[in-house]
Design a protein around this motif. Structure first.
Motif, PDB file in Angstrom:
ATOM      1  N   GLU A   1      -2.244  19.661  -1.985  1.00  0.00           N
ATOM      2  CA  GLU A   1      -3.382  18.756  -2.172  1.00  0.00           C
ATOM      3  C   GLU A   1      -4.031  18.458  -0.828  1.00  0.00           C
ATOM      4  O   GLU A   1      -3.402  18.588   0.231  1.00  0.00           O
ATOM      5  N   ASP A   2      -5.285  18.063  -0.868  1.00  0.00           N
ATOM      6  CA  ASP A   2      -6.025  17.727   0.344  1.00  0.00           C
ATOM      7  C   ASP A   2      -5.649  16.303   0.789  1.00  0.00           C
ATOM      8  O   ASP A   2      -5.918  15.336   0.072  1.00  0.00           O
ATOM      9  N   VAL A   3      -5.018  16.202   1.954  1.00  0.00           N
ATOM     10  CA  VAL A   3      -4.579  14.905   2.457  1.00  0.00           C
ATOM     11  C   VAL A   3      -5.768  13.976   2.675  1.00  0.00           C
ATOM     12  O   VAL A   3      -5.699  12.768   2.377  1.00  0.00           O
ATOM     13  N   LEU A   4      -6.874  14.527   3.160  1.00  0.00           N
ATOM     14  CA  LEU A   4      -8.045  13.698   3.445  1.00  0.00           C
ATOM     15  C   LEU A   4      -8.639  13.100   2.171  1.00  0.00           C
ATOM     16  O   LEU A   4      -9.110  11.965   2.177  1.00  0.00           O
ATOM     17  N   ASP A   5      -8.608  13.873   1.079  1.00  0.00           N
ATOM     18  CA  ASP A   5      -9.129  13.349  -0.188  1.00  0.00           C
ATOM     19  C   ASP A   5      -8.281  12.166  -0.672  1.00  0.00           C
ATOM     20  O   ASP A   5      -8.819  11.148  -1.123  1.00  0.00           O
ATOM     21  N   ILE A   6      -6.969  12.338  -0.617  1.00  0.00           N
ATOM     22  CA  ILE A   6      -6.079  11.257  -1.046  1.00  0.00           C
ATOM     23  C   ILE A   6      -6.234  10.054  -0.111  1.00  0.00           C
ATOM     24  O   ILE A   6      -6.303   8.904  -0.558  1.00  0.00           O
ATOM     25  N   TYR A   7      -6.293  10.328   1.182  1.00  0.00           N
ATOM     26  CA  TYR A   7      -6.467   9.266   2.180  1.00  0.00           C
ATOM     27  C   TYR A   7      -7.757   8.479   1.918  1.00  0.00           C
ATOM     28  O   TYR A   7      -7.769   7.243   1.915  1.00  0.00           O
ATOM     29  N   SER A   8      -8.838   9.208   1.671  1.00  0.00           N
ATOM     30  CA  SER A   8     -10.133   8.568   1.423  1.00  0.00           C
ATOM     31  C   SER A   8     -10.115   7.767   0.130  1.00  0.00           C
ATOM     32  O   SER A   8     -10.648   6.647   0.058  1.00  0.00           O
ATOM     33  N   ASP A   9      -9.484   8.310  -0.904  1.00  0.00           N
ATOM     34  CA  ASP A   9      -9.442   7.645  -2.204  1.00  0.00           C
ATOM     35  C   ASP A   9      -8.627   6.353  -2.134  1.00  0.00           C
ATOM     36  O   ASP A   9      -9.027   5.309  -2.662  1.00  0.00           O
ATOM     37  N   LEU A  10      -7.490   6.409  -1.456  1.00  0.00           N
ATOM     38  CA  LEU A  10      -6.651   5.218  -1.304  1.00  0.00           C
ATOM     39  C   LEU A  10      -7.369   4.146  -0.481  1.00  0.00           C
ATOM     40  O   LEU A  10      -7.296   2.958  -0.793  1.00  0.00           O
ATOM     41  N   ASN A  11      -8.057   4.572   0.560  1.00  0.00           N
ATOM     42  CA  ASN A  11      -8.813   3.617   1.381  1.00  0.00           C
ATOM     43  C   ASN A  11      -9.920   2.941   0.579  1.00  0.00           C
ATOM     44  O   ASN A  11     -10.149   1.732   0.695  1.00  0.00           O
ATOM     45  N   GLU A  12     -10.619   3.732  -0.235  1.00  0.00           N
ATOM     46  CA  GLU A  12     -11.691   3.167  -1.052  1.00  0.00           C
ATOM     47  C   GLU A  12     -11.139   2.160  -2.056  1.00  0.00           C
ATOM     48  O   GLU A  12     -11.736   1.104  -2.288  1.00  0.00           O
ATOM     49  N   TRP A  13     -10.001   2.479  -2.638  1.00  0.00           N
ATOM     50  CA  TRP A  13      -9.373   1.569  -3.598  1.00  0.00           C
ATOM     51  C   TRP A  13      -8.995   0.247  -2.929  1.00  0.00           C
ATOM     52  O   TRP A  13      -9.273  -0.836  -3.459  1.00  0.00           O
ATOM     53  N   ILE A  14      -8.378   0.320  -1.752  1.00  0.00           N
ATOM     54  CA  ILE A  14      -7.990  -0.893  -1.038  1.00  0.00           C
ATOM     55  C   ILE A  14      -9.218  -1.695  -0.620  1.00  0.00           C
ATOM     56  O   ILE A  14      -9.236  -2.927  -0.712  1.00  0.00           O
ATOM     57  N   ASP A  15     -10.261  -1.003  -0.175  1.00  0.00           N
ATOM     58  CA  ASP A  15     -11.501  -1.699   0.210  1.00  0.00           C
ATOM     59  C   ASP A  15     -12.107  -2.437  -0.981  1.00  0.00           C
ATOM     60  O   ASP A  15     -12.607  -3.564  -0.848  1.00  0.00           O
ATOM     61  N   ASN A  16     -12.081  -1.799  -2.150  1.00  0.00           N
ATOM     62  CA  ASN A  16     -12.602  -2.453  -3.356  1.00  0.00           C
ATOM     63  C   ASN A  16     -11.801  -3.709  -3.696  1.00  0.00           C
ATOM     64  O   ASN A  16     -12.370  -4.738  -4.098  1.00  0.00           O
ATOM     65  N   MET A  17     -10.478  -3.628  -3.553  1.00  0.00           N
ATOM     66  CA  MET A  17      -9.636  -4.794  -3.805  1.00  0.00           C
ATOM     67  C   MET A  17      -9.946  -5.913  -2.807  1.00  0.00           C
ATOM     68  O   MET A  17     -10.030  -7.088  -3.170  1.00  0.00           O
ATOM     69  N   ASN A  18     -10.118  -5.523  -1.556  1.00  0.00           N
ATOM     70  CA  ASN A  18     -10.416  -6.514  -0.526  1.00  0.00           C
ATOM     71  C   ASN A  18     -11.748  -7.211  -0.810  1.00  0.00           C
ATOM     72  O   ASN A  18     -11.858  -8.441  -0.721  1.00  0.00           O
ATOM     73  N   ASN A  19     -12.762  -6.423  -1.175  1.00  0.00           N
ATOM     74  CA  ASN A  19     -14.073  -7.001  -1.490  1.00  0.00           C
ATOM     75  C   ASN A  19     -13.998  -7.920  -2.695  1.00  0.00           C
ATOM     76  O   ASN A  19     -14.629  -8.991  -2.730  1.00  0.00           O
ATOM     77  N   PHE A  20     -13.218  -7.515  -3.697  1.00  0.00           N
ATOM     78  CA  PHE A  20     -13.069  -8.331  -4.898  1.00  0.00           C
ATOM     79  C   PHE A  20     -12.404  -9.670  -4.573  1.00  0.00           C
ATOM     80  O   PHE A  20     -12.884 -10.734  -4.986  1.00  0.00           O
TER      81      PHE A  20
END
Length: 272
Positions: free
Chosen positions: A107-126
């Motif tokens: 799997e592409d590490v950068l894709d997983i890294y980016s997806d996890l970061n986006e998820w955490i950012d969404n939680m933080n914003n919420f």
């Protein structure tokens, strides 16, 4: 969250949780956390971790509802936003460390890294958004409470009430003054209302207009208002602005206004 990142999270969830728990435990050294009981902090950490991780597994509405309730309870406990944001940064570090230690196979590490970061950012914003909303609601309630205290109507003698005003008068407060005056006059069966502006720092055209309106409204319900507390500088300002206050009695002090009110109500003057 994308299926690839979600699969990686499920596969390594236990280790990620252990690493995140270490991050959360480190927060106990903060002054805010020190004041809390150890077991209470551990319970909060565990509940917080579970709710955050649920947002990755459930649909958005179901998962965020639990997190929303947790946020409200957390704010009501008196804690700050610092713990929320630091805890999410700890989760981010735990994910990054796991990706570094155990890279995904095929799997592409950068894709997983980016997806996890986006998820955490969404939680933080919420969480930040809900925290701000809760404090705005609290501040609004406090503002309304202060407004209610800012225009009291005090019965002093039979048929005579006093409304002492302190501080500036804006449109919102003027509306409250009007409501309190009318309700108080009827409730107390007042014949005379003394509006004391001794504590009002500035009387401009707008303030005078609000006072005139309030006095006229009092007259319409069968009572008379007396404006008291007119200091020399306010009297000069009223004259310079050409404001007409001749429609109702005015007195320089509350004492003189009270004497006038007693005469109007045919009551004997009380010597103290």
């Amino acid at each position: 969250m994308q299926s690839t990142a979600l699969s990686y999270l499920h596969k390594h969830q236990e280790r990620i949780i252990n690493q995140w728990d270490q991050q959360l435990s480190a927060l106990r050294s903060d002054g805010e956390i020190k004041a809390s009981l150890e077991k209470a902090v551990e319970h909060t950490n565990q509940e917080y971790m579970n709710l955050i991780l649920q947002t990755a597994r459930l649909n958005e509405e179901d998962s965020l509802e639990g997190l929303r309730q947790f946020t409200e309870q957390y704010i009501q406990s008196g804690r700050s936003l610092t713990y929320f944001t630091k805890a999410l940064q700890g989760l981010r570090k735990a994910f990054h460390q796991q990706l570094k230690d155990v890279p995904p196979v095929g799997e592409d590490v950068l894709d997983i890294y980016s997806d996890l970061n986006e998820w955490i950012d969404n939680m933080n914003n919420f969480l930040v958004s809900k925290y701000i909303e809760s404090w705005e609601d609290t501040l609004e309630m406090q503002k309304l409470s202060l407004l209610e205290l800012s225009a009291p109507l005090i019965p002093v003698f039979e048929g005579i009430t006093v409304m002492p005003l302190i501080g500036s008068i804006d449109t919102t407060r003027a509306k409250l003054i009007m409501e309190n005056l009318l309700n108080g006059v009827i409730k107390n069966r007042s014949k005379v209302v003394l509006i004391d502006i001794t504590g009002v720092p500035i009387v401009d055209t707008m303030v005078a207009h609000h006072i005139i309106e309030a006095s006229e409204a009092v007259r319409l319900v069968g009572a008379t208002s007396i404006l008291v507390g007119i200091r020399p500088e306010i009297a000069q300002t009223i004259v310079n602005l050409g404001i007409d206050l001749t429609k109702f009695p005015t007195k320089s002090t509350l004492q003189k206004g009270m004497q006038k009110a007693l005469e109007m109500c045919n009551q004997n003057k009380i010597e103290l």
